[in-house]
Scaffold this motif. Structure first.
Motif, PDB file in Angstrom:
ATOM      1  N   GLU A 261      -4.590  20.580  10.606  1.00  0.00           N
ATOM      2  CA  GLU A 261      -3.724  20.151   9.449  1.00  0.00           C
ATOM      3  C   GLU A 261      -3.888  18.693   9.240  1.00  0.00           C
ATOM      4  O   GLU A 261      -3.958  18.422   7.784  1.00  0.00           O
ATOM      5  N   VAL A 262      -4.198  17.585   9.865  1.00  0.00           N
ATOM      6  CA  VAL A 262      -4.576  16.445   9.583  1.00  0.00           C
ATOM      7  C   VAL A 262      -5.537  16.066   8.386  1.00  0.00           C
ATOM      8  O   VAL A 262      -5.441  15.375   7.809  1.00  0.00           O
ATOM      9  N   PHE A 263      -6.573  17.086   8.708  1.00  0.00           N
ATOM     10  CA  PHE A 263      -7.713  16.986   7.786  1.00  0.00           C
ATOM     11  C   PHE A 263      -7.261  16.777   6.202  1.00  0.00           C
ATOM     12  O   PHE A 263      -7.815  15.937   5.468  1.00  0.00           O
ATOM     13  N   TYR A 264      -6.355  17.395   6.143  1.00  0.00           N
ATOM     14  CA  TYR A 264      -5.943  17.755   4.425  1.00  0.00           C
ATOM     15  C   TYR A 264      -5.135  16.460   4.068  1.00  0.00           C
ATOM     16  O   TYR A 264      -5.138  16.097   2.888  1.00  0.00           O
ATOM     17  N   TYR A 265      -4.742  15.419   4.821  1.00  0.00           N
ATOM     18  CA  TYR A 265      -4.083  14.286   4.561  1.00  0.00           C
ATOM     19  C   TYR A 265      -5.162  12.857   4.407  1.00  0.00           C
ATOM     20  O   TYR A 265      -4.640  11.941   4.276  1.00  0.00           O
ATOM     21  N   ILE A 266      -6.167  13.081   5.145  1.00  0.00           N
ATOM     22  CA  ILE A 266      -6.878  12.081   5.355  1.00  0.00           C
ATOM     23  C   ILE A 266      -7.210  11.320   4.134  1.00  0.00           C
ATOM     24  O   ILE A 266      -7.075  10.084   3.992  1.00  0.00           O
ATOM     25  N   GLU A 267      -7.869  12.150   3.140  1.00  0.00           N
ATOM     26  CA  GLU A 267      -8.325  11.200   1.862  1.00  0.00           C
ATOM     27  C   GLU A 267      -7.212  10.568   1.080  1.00  0.00           C
ATOM     28  O   GLU A 267      -7.191   9.541   0.703  1.00  0.00           O
ATOM     29  N   PRO A 268      -5.932  11.204   0.931  1.00  0.00           N
ATOM     30  CA  PRO A 268      -4.853  10.448   0.159  1.00  0.00           C
ATOM     31  C   PRO A 268      -4.302   9.188   0.740  1.00  0.00           C
ATOM     32  O   PRO A 268      -4.257   8.243   0.364  1.00  0.00           O
ATOM     33  N   PHE A 269      -4.574   9.368   2.325  1.00  0.00           N
ATOM     34  CA  PHE A 269      -3.992   8.117   3.003  1.00  0.00           C
ATOM     35  C   PHE A 269      -5.049   7.187   3.016  1.00  0.00           C
ATOM     36  O   PHE A 269      -4.731   5.803   3.074  1.00  0.00           O
TER      37      PHE A 269
ATOM     38  N   TYR B  25      -7.686  21.956   0.861  1.00  0.00           N
ATOM     39  CA  TYR B  25      -8.152  20.435   0.827  1.00  0.00           C
ATOM     40  C   TYR B  25      -8.064  19.900  -0.839  1.00  0.00           C
ATOM     41  O   TYR B  25      -7.361  18.957  -1.099  1.00  0.00           O
ATOM     42  N   LEU B  26      -8.531  20.926  -1.745  1.00  0.00           N
ATOM     43  CA  LEU B  26      -8.346  20.601  -3.289  1.00  0.00           C
ATOM     44  C   LEU B  26      -6.912  20.351  -3.753  1.00  0.00           C
ATOM     45  O   LEU B  26      -6.713  19.338  -4.459  1.00  0.00           O
ATOM     46  N   ARG B  27      -5.980  21.272  -3.192  1.00  0.00           N
ATOM     47  CA  ARG B  27      -4.556  20.993  -3.661  1.00  0.00           C
ATOM     48  C   ARG B  27      -4.178  19.690  -3.400  1.00  0.00           C
ATOM     49  O   ARG B  27      -3.544  18.686  -4.022  1.00  0.00           O
ATOM     50  N   TYR B  28      -4.013  19.310  -1.972  1.00  0.00           N
ATOM     51  CA  TYR B  28      -3.557  18.301  -1.425  1.00  0.00           C
ATOM     52  C   TYR B  28      -4.305  16.693  -2.101  1.00  0.00           C
ATOM     53  O   TYR B  28      -3.416  15.952  -2.267  1.00  0.00           O
ATOM     54  N   MET B  29      -5.447  16.824  -2.560  1.00  0.00           N
ATOM     55  CA  MET B  29      -6.417  15.684  -3.143  1.00  0.00           C
ATOM     56  C   MET B  29      -5.686  15.649  -4.604  1.00  0.00           C
ATOM     57  O   MET B  29      -5.511  14.501  -4.985  1.00  0.00           O
ATOM     58  N   SER B  30      -5.591  16.798  -5.100  1.00  0.00           N
ATOM     59  CA  SER B  30      -5.028  16.667  -6.565  1.00  0.00           C
ATOM     60  C   SER B  30      -3.765  16.187  -6.813  1.00  0.00           C
ATOM     61  O   SER B  30      -3.433  15.356  -7.663  1.00  0.00           O
ATOM     62  N   TYR B  31      -2.691  16.335  -5.883  1.00  0.00           N
ATOM     63  CA  TYR B  31      -1.369  15.798  -5.864  1.00  0.00           C
ATOM     64  C   TYR B  31      -1.423  14.413  -5.594  1.00  0.00           C
ATOM     65  O   TYR B  31      -0.471  13.682  -6.604  1.00  0.00           O
ATOM     66  N   CYS B  32      -2.445  13.771  -5.170  1.00  0.00           N
ATOM     67  CA  CYS B  32      -2.428  12.139  -4.951  1.00  0.00           C
ATOM     68  C   CYS B  32      -3.476  11.357  -5.842  1.00  0.00           C
ATOM     69  O   CYS B  32      -3.672  10.558  -5.500  1.00  0.00           O
ATOM     70  N   LEU B  33      -3.993  12.305  -7.024  1.00  0.00           N
ATOM     71  CA  LEU B  33      -5.325  11.788  -7.790  1.00  0.00           C
ATOM     72  C   LEU B  33      -4.815  10.452  -8.440  1.00  0.00           C
ATOM     73  O   LEU B  33      -5.612   9.759  -8.786  1.00  0.00           O
ATOM     74  N   VAL B  34      -3.668  10.217  -8.915  1.00  0.00           N
ATOM     75  CA  VAL B  34      -3.424   9.092  -9.503  1.00  0.00           C
ATOM     76  C   VAL B  34      -3.656   7.830  -8.609  1.00  0.00           C
ATOM     77  O   VAL B  34      -4.026   6.854  -9.286  1.00  0.00           O
ATOM     78  N   ILE B  35      -3.552   8.069  -7.486  1.00  0.00           N
ATOM     79  CA  ILE B  35      -3.726   6.557  -6.545  1.00  0.00           C
ATOM     80  C   ILE B  35      -5.100   6.517  -6.804  1.00  0.00           C
ATOM     81  O   ILE B  35      -5.910   5.190  -6.907  1.00  0.00           O
ATOM     82  N   LEU B  36      -5.942   7.275  -6.512  1.00  0.00           N
ATOM     83  CA  LEU B  36      -7.542   7.329  -6.659  1.00  0.00           C
ATOM     84  C   LEU B  36      -7.844   6.760  -8.166  1.00  0.00           C
ATOM     85  O   LEU B  36      -8.891   5.518  -8.157  1.00  0.00           O
TER      86      LEU B  36
END
Length: 453
Positions: A416-424, A361-372
């Motif tokens: 696997e979908v759980f890990y993409y929810i926050e970035p989207f 979870y943490l890795r996937y969210m970190s990759y997209c952190l600039v959006i947040l």
């Protein structure tokens, strides 16, 4: 006036960072002691206790974020009047805001306590943790008025440009919270109740310190005549603040619904998700701090009629958020797994499985952190201009994406979908604040600046 900062003059980047740095330290410190709180529960009591705390998080955040957003929304009016140097209106707004926060906080406390257990049952909270989850949630909700008072007091100080006093208040509260955690959980063996009770006491002490600092500001004069029920002012504050609060309510509701899907994955997955949620606060805290600095800067300058400075502040904000998000991303990718081990003991049953969930979870969210991070520039400039509805709409879209992916895509495509929810979800919220800003900035900023010249 002690510790107040006039943000209508001077270099925008320096002013914003001067104000934001103490806030970043404050929020990081607050997140750290919340992480220590969870770590003491996870390691001192066990994985099931940590899962119990996590299963109650989103439900409590529904109440917490509601009152926090209202306090921040009301403080924008305080900041505007401070920028105008209209201290009479400023003081009347502080008094009316305090009354509203007290009434709303009281109602949320009553409703929250009555419905805590039924909500957890509705969310299919695993039977082995629902008892502890109920105890933790009810205890936290019982302290809603304390937390509301703290958020109102700290928001008022920040409206004056004072980021240092909330920092000191947090440091006092953090030290007290960790000490009480160790006493209540490890010595008295009070379990999750002890952790929640310690948090409420710590917030209360922080409020008292912030209140003391407000009383030292010379332009704050809350005379008896200002405490009457000014329904017109209440209406104006609620008309502006409720959409901001609704934004976070929708986000929290979507998290609650998502939690019901996560609960079906079992206690180990819930524990991993809980550990990630504690890190989520760490991920977002710097963005929240910058957002608060942006809000004060934008509101003071808009109130003073410095529209050109608002425009330059937006550009400055974009550069600052992009830079800071990249720094946080690198820190998380290099040290995030070690930080997650604060909460999870891999030598105990379920620890390895929970860690794998949290780290992914943490890795996937970190990759997209600039959006947040960039969201916080536009999310704060729109309310400062008097337009709060788009923040609510952005929250609705963010929540809809979270619920849609959790309820419909997870059953189709798996966990696997759980890990993409926050970035989207972040991407949806981003679109709904950046597009309105560029559509209305001509009317609210560019044309007004031209008329003023």
């Amino acid at each position: 006036m002690a510790r107040t900062v006039d943000m209508t003059v001077g270099n925008p980047a320096k002013l914003i960072m001067r104000f934001a740095v103490p806030l970043i330290i404050t929020n990081l410190g607050q997140q750290f002691y919340m992480m220590v709180d969870a770590a003491i529960v996870g390691r001192g009591v066990g994985v099931h206790a940590l899962a119990a705390v996590g299963s109650a998080d989103w439900t409590y955040w529904l109440i917490l974020w509601s009152v926090t957003a209202l306090a921040q929304g009301f403080s924008i009016f305080v900041s505007r009047y401070f920028g105008e140097q209209n201290y009479e209106e400023m003081n009347k707004t502080i008094a009316t805001s305090t009354i509203l926060c007290a009434v709303i906080g009281g109602l949320l406390t009553l409703i929250g306590i009555l419905f805590a257990r039924p909500v957890l049952e509705l969310l299919d909270t695993p039977q082995e943790i629902i008892g502890d989850a109920t105890v933790y949630l009810v205890t936290m909700i019982a302290g809603t008025l304390v937390v509301t008072a703290y958020n109102m007091a700290s928001s008022i100080l920040r409206a004056f440009g004072d980021g240092k006093s909330p920092l000191v208040g947090m440091a006092i509260a953090a030290t007290l919270n960790v000490g009480l955690d160790l006493l209540f959980v490890m010595v008295f063996q009070w379990g999750v109740f002890g952790a929640a009770f310690a948090s409420v006491i710590a917030q209360g002490i922080s409020f008292l310190y912030c209140l003391w600092q407000i009383n030292k500001v010379s332009c704050v004069r809350l005379e008896k005549s200002m405490w009457g029920l000014d329904f017109k002012r209440m209406g104006s504050l609620l008309k502006f603040g409720l959409p901001l609060s609704a934004q976070f309510m929708v986000i929290a509701l979507s998290g609650i619904i998502l939690q019901s899907t996560i609960n079906l994955q079992g206690s180990y997955f819930v524990a991993g998700y809980t550990a990630l949620n504690k890190m989520y606060g760490f991920l977002e805290s710097s963005a929240i701090s910058l957002g608060t600095a942006f809000s004060t800067y934008f509101a003071q300058n808009y109130g003073a009629g410095n529209y050109k400075r608002v425009l330059s502040g937006v550009r400055t904000g974009i550069y600052l958020t992009i830079g800071l998000s990249l720094v946080v991303m690198v820190i998380m990718l290099l040290g995030g797994k070690t930080l997650l081990l604060m909460f999870l003991d891999v030598s105990k049953e379920g620890g390895v499985e929970a860690l794998a969930v949290a780290w992914k979870y943490l890795r996937y969210m970190s990759y997209c952190l600039v959006i947040l991070y960039v969201i916080y520039v536009y999310r704060n400039v729109l309310p400062a201009m008097g337009v709060s509805i788009w923040s609510m709409i952005g929250g609705v879209v963010e929540g809809a994406i979270r619920v849609g992916m959790g309820k419909f895509l997870v059953p189709l495509w798996g966990t696997e979908v759980f890990y993409y929810i926050e970035p989207f979800a972040w991407l949806g919220a981003f679109a709904l604040v950046i597009i309105p800003y560029y559509c209305i900035r001509k009317k609210y900023l560019i044309d007004k600046e031209a008329a003023a010249e």
